[in-house]
Design a protein around this motif. Structure first.
Motif, short mmCIF file in Angstrom:
data_model
loop_
_atom_site.label_atom_id
_atom_site.label_comp_id
_atom_site.label_asym_id
_atom_site.label_seq_id
_atom_site.Cartn_x
_atom_site.Cartn_y
_atom_site.Cartn_z
N GLY A 13 2.15 1.87 -3.28
CA GLY A 13 1.12 2.29 -4.22
C GLY A 13 0.30 1.16 -4.79
O GLY A 13 -0.63 1.40 -5.55
N ALA A 14 0.61 -0.07 -4.44
CA ALA A 14 -0.17 -1.21 -4.93
C ALA A 14 -1.23 -1.52 -3.89
O ALA A 14 -0.92 -1.94 -2.79
CB ALA A 14 0.72 -2.42 -5.15
N MET A 15 -2.49 -1.27 -4.25
CA MET A 15 -3.52 -1.40 -3.22
C MET A 15 -4.11 -2.80 -3.14
O MET A 15 -4.63 -3.19 -2.11
CB MET A 15 -4.61 -0.39 -3.51
N LEU A 68 0.84 -1.21 0.00
CA LEU A 68 0.00 0.00 0.00
C LEU A 68 0.87 1.25 0.00
O LEU A 68 0.58 2.23 -0.69
CB LEU A 68 -0.89 -0.02 1.23
N ASP A 69 1.94 1.22 0.78
CA ASP A 69 2.84 2.38 0.82
C ASP A 69 3.48 2.62 -0.54
O ASP A 69 3.68 3.77 -0.94
CB ASP A 69 3.97 2.15 1.84
#
Lengths: 176, 371, 357
Positions: free
Chosen positions: B123-125, B120-121
């Motif tokens: 950018g892959a959610m 998530l950090d």
């Protein structure tokens, strides 16, 4: 693998007996008591000596020994005067796998202890914590500020046994 | 004549999406390059150690849950191990096995959060939700056994609050069968992703000597290439009975000790944990889990430092007893607290986007940092 | 055609042109943005083993309308230290920038906002307008995160316009027109006349063009993705780093305008890609209207095909967003200056040579 006794002998030959003392009355952990102003030299020796190589500081914890004279103040709270504040060092060698416990004490009224944060760098934060919660003053510490409590906390050191919560902090009521 | 420039101070946190709680980082920036970083902690401080002094030994256990709230089982495990050492009691073997099983499940659950939030950090959610889906299954197992999903109060001094649920072994086996392919799926989706590797490889390199000097432990130390695991090197409980590997950082995508290595350690450790659980549920003996619980915990005067391998690293409890029913002093050496101390060293010279990558790869839990 | 019709019933060219210019907003952009937000939620949810919104309307179809209603009612918060006039203008500018693009997009043979000869150039120029709005928003917010986001955004959009323009140039060289309507008309017939498959002229050149056209398409798709700040290029708003970049401080309707502009932009760039490479509004297989001789059906069919193609590319954008992590700002610039622009240049030269020969 060296036992605490072996290491004590090595230290004794290098530093003399005046600043050291082996305490083996404790059932589980024996420890070596060291003078509060010499602790950094002893630690540096322990870390750099080829046979010892204590490269890992596992834990550093300040303790309020609460061994002074206990009196009651006018409003019924306990006040401790005299006695000592102590710091325990648990160190270990990742190469030889031996462990050692050190203890150093300082007077409650003037708790000065030499800092080991140059030797093991994460001692920096542990010492700040001990300063923050117990008020132990580490000499030659690069950045001795409060760490967990607010920077402007003025009501003393919470982990001391005679600590009392203040009524208000910045106008906010503290006891909930 | 050169133009006069000055550094910009950027406060990251305490309210920021990726400081993993309430950490405040004071960054000194030159453009997007970091020249200095100062972590400010204490926003979650509740002085756990002071609370302990006012309670008896078993009342402390629920409080340990609330430190590293992603690995509550292991916090209890560590505390209980320390108190048992102080008391000098032996617990039944079944209890130790169950503790290990629970501890390893907790390790997987905790690593899943670490991996998911790391994605998530970056950018892959999507991997985040996949990880949480699998974590939910572990939490359901815990819930079935002890009634709580996050803060368990399950491991007690000398025993456990409940025995395993009769269906537990079956469900644990089912989970292992289900989870192995999911690790592969995770690797395809995130670990081997080119952009992910670009973002994490060769970023935040932590050299081994610096790591040891800073007291780094757990996956972060192993990523720097040092085979050091308290489960193997200073065994506690019944870990000596199991056969498992300790993965270490190889620098497969960049340099040894970079963010990718730290991330990948956690993926590999999940597989090792599965191995341990598999062996433990094969070998687990029958027995009573509450028989050794002491009626009254009143250790003799003394002190003990006991440590366990928490999902994040070395979790140590230093307990001093003065011979009463309340501990005289409880000091917790939390891995997150120690790991956060290295931030200034790690961040210098990298960009703002890398702060997130480095902070995420260190995997801290602020509940434990601030205690 | 629609303009003529409007002129006939209102008998005033001012009213007719006003109505015509509002048409895309009301019949297309607003409904599309509502639909796209819902689609984004559903696509992301289903990719992540979730259901997404389910309560408001059938499968949450009315969720975005509820959200817009909520946003309209929200208090409009302006930070004390903000530069108020700029702060208020910025979202409008951004919205105008993305809305102006729709003027030159040919939705069907019968409807194009303004059939200008410089269509594609106008679109590129108008979308550059967005940068000013974003920079203004970032500066006026008086927030360091916003400023960083705005700076990143400006650098990114300006850089990625270069490969876009280079690709557009190759198309102009082959077709000799910058009018999007003409371009779409040229690609009529069946899908083998589309530019991605070498264009309408049959010959050896057509087959030589195909690999270069595919490279062209990939370049323009990547760079338009970067221009609309979508993952893996969503660095200006990088949620985990900069909170939400240049629109951190905005709330209520002003935030909604940024939001609307983002989705309008997504469709705009997809429409450009469609018009340049995938036959614009032309059907890939012929028209039902022609088959049965119902001529008024053809523009409607064209509209259908255009939106279908556009939404497909929007869907691909969403698909990428929910799969890929985010690049770092220097890697983004590397990708543009070291890879996309040189490749686009080489492509331009080769296609130029082929066209000359």
């Amino acid at each position: 693998m060296k036992t605490t006794e072996d290491i004590f002998e090595i230290l004794k030959t290098n530093f003399g007996e005046s600043i050291l003392e082996l305490i083996s009355t404790q059932p589980i952990e024996k420890y070596i008591r060291i003078n509060n102003f010499e602790i950094d030299k002893v630690c540096l020796f322990l870390k750099d000596n080829e046979d010892l190589l204590f490269d890992n500081l596992m834990n550093l914890s300040g303790v309020d020994d609460a061994n002074g004279k206990k009196t009651l103040s006018a409003n019924g709270t306990q006040i401790i005067s005299g006695g000592t504040l102590s710091v325990f060092y648990h160190i270990e060698s990742t190469k030889y796998r031996h462990k050692l416990v050190l203890k150093t004490s300082a007077e409650r009224e003037k708790p000065d202890i030499a800092s080991v944060s140059k030797i093991w760098r994460h001692a920096n934060w542990h010492e700040r914590e001990a300063f923050d919660l117990l008020g132990i003053n580490f000499l030659n510490h690069p950045d001795l500020r409060r760490i967990l409590m607010p920077y402007d906390w003025e009501a003393g050191f919470p982990l001391r046994k005679d600590y009392e919560n203040p009524e208000f902090y910045l106008g906010m009521k503290v006891p909930y | 004549m050169a133009l006069k420039t000055e550094e910009m101070i950027l406060n990251m946190g305490p309210q920021h999406p990726s400081t993993h709680g309430v950490l405040r980082l004071e960054l000194e920036l030159e453009g997007e390059i970091i020249v200095g970083a100062k972590p400010h902690i204490g926003y979650l401080h509740r002085c756990f150690e002071k609370h302990c002094e006012a309670m008896n030994y078993s009342q402390v256990i629920p409080y340990t849950d609330r430190m590293d709230y992603l690995a509550s089982m292991y916090n209890e495990f560590g505390y209980v191990t320390a108190v048992e050492k102080l008391l000098g009691i032996q617990v039944p073997e079944r209890v130790e096995y169950i503790r290990v099983i629970m501890g390893e499940f907790q390790r997987i659950a905790s690593h899943l959060v670490a991996i998911g939030t790391y994605g998530l950090d970056i950018g892959a959610m999507t991997p985040f939700l996949y990880c949480f889906r699998d974590r939910e299954k572990i939490l359901s197992l815990f819930e079935q056994t002890c009634g709580a999903r996050l803060l368990y109060n399950y491991i007690w001094v000398g025993g456990l609050s409940h025995d395993l649920h009769p269906d537990f072994i079956h469900q644990a086996k089912e989970f292992i069968k289900y989870f192995r392919p999911k690790i592969k799926e995770l690797n395809d989706l995130l670990t081997k992703n080119k952009i992910f590797i670009d973002r994490t490889a060769n970023v935040g390199i932590l050299p081994l000597d610096l790591a040891i000097n800073y007291g780094i432990s757990g996956p972060n130390l192993r990523a720097s290439g040092f085979k050091w695991d308290i489960r193997k090197d200073d065994p506690y409980s019944v870990y000596h009975k199991f056969d498992f590997d300790i993965p270490i950082g190889q620098g497969a995508m960049g340099t040894v000790g970079d963010c990718w290595d730290r991330y990948y350690m956690r993926v590999l450790e999940m597989e090792e944990s599965l191995k341990i659980i598999e062996q433990a549920i094969e070998q687990i003996p029958e027995g009573d889990v509450t028989s050794a619980i002491p009626k009254r915990i009143k250790p003799a005067v003394g002190q003990v430092y006991s440590r366990v391998e928490n999902p994040r690293g070395e979790l140590g409890y230093f307990i001093i007893s003065d011979g009463t029913v309340n501990p005289f002093r409880v000091k917790v050496k939390g891995p997150s607290f120690v790991h956060l101390g290295i931030m200034n060293e790690l961040l210098k010279g990298y960009m703002i986007a890398d702060v997130i990558a480095i902070l995420g790869s260190i995997d801290i839990v602020l509940g434990e940092v601030d205690r | 055609m629609i303009y003529d019709f409007l002129f006939k019933i209102t008998d005033s060219n001012i009213i007719a042109s006003i109505i015509q210019s509002l048409l895309p907003l009301f019949i297309f952009i607003l409904p599309f943005a509502l639909f796209a937000v819902w689609l984004e939620r559903k696509v992301s949810a289903h990719m992540q083993d979730r259901l997404g919104p389910m309560r408001v309307g059938y499968h949450g179809a009315l969720q975005t309308i509820a959200d817009i209603l909520k946003l309209v009612q929200k208090e409009d918060i302006i930070p004390n230290e903000a530069d108020k006039p700029l702060f208020n203008i910025a979202p409008v500018l951004v919205f105008i920038g993305s809305y102006a693009v729709f003027a030159a997009i040919p939705f069907s043979g019968a409807f194009i906002g303004s059939n200008i000869d410089l269509g594609i150039i106008f679109i590129i120029a108008a979308s550059g307008f967005v940068v000013a709005g974003i920079l203004m928003a970032g500066w006026a917010s008086n927030n360091k995160y916003s400023l960083l986001g705005a700076m990143r955004s400006a650098a990114q959009i300006i850089s990625y316009e270069i490969p876009t323009v280079l690709v557009v140039l190759t198309i102009i060289m082959i077709t000799g027109t910058t009018n999007l309507q003409t371009l779409s008309e040229m690609q009529t017939g069946h899908f083998w006349n589309w530019m991605i498959l070498g264009g309408p002229k049959f010959g050896i050149a057509k087959f030589i063009f195909i690999p270069f056209m595919i490279i062209n398409f990939i370049i323009i798709y990547i760079s338009t993705l970067a221009e609309v700040n979508r993952t893996p290029f969503d660095i200006p708003e990088a949620e985990s780093e900069l909170v939400s970049g240049y629109h951190t401080e905005y709330s209520g309707m002003k935030f909604a305008m940024f939001f609307l502009a983002e989705y309008a932009n997504m469709f705009a760039v997809s429409a450009i890609v469609t018009a340049l490479f995938f036959g614009g509004y032309q059907s890939p297989v012929g028209y039902v209207g022609n088959l049965f001789g119902i001529h008024w059906l053809i523009p409607i069919e064209q509209f259908f095909w255009f939106t279908a193609k556009g939404i497909f590319f929007v869907f691909v954008q969403m698909w990428l967003r929910w799969t890929l992590p985010r690049l770092r700002v220097d890697q983004l610039m590397t990708a543009c200056w070291k890879y996309l622009i040189p490749i686009a240049f080489v492509n331009l030269i080769i296609i130029g040579l082929i066209t000359v020969l």
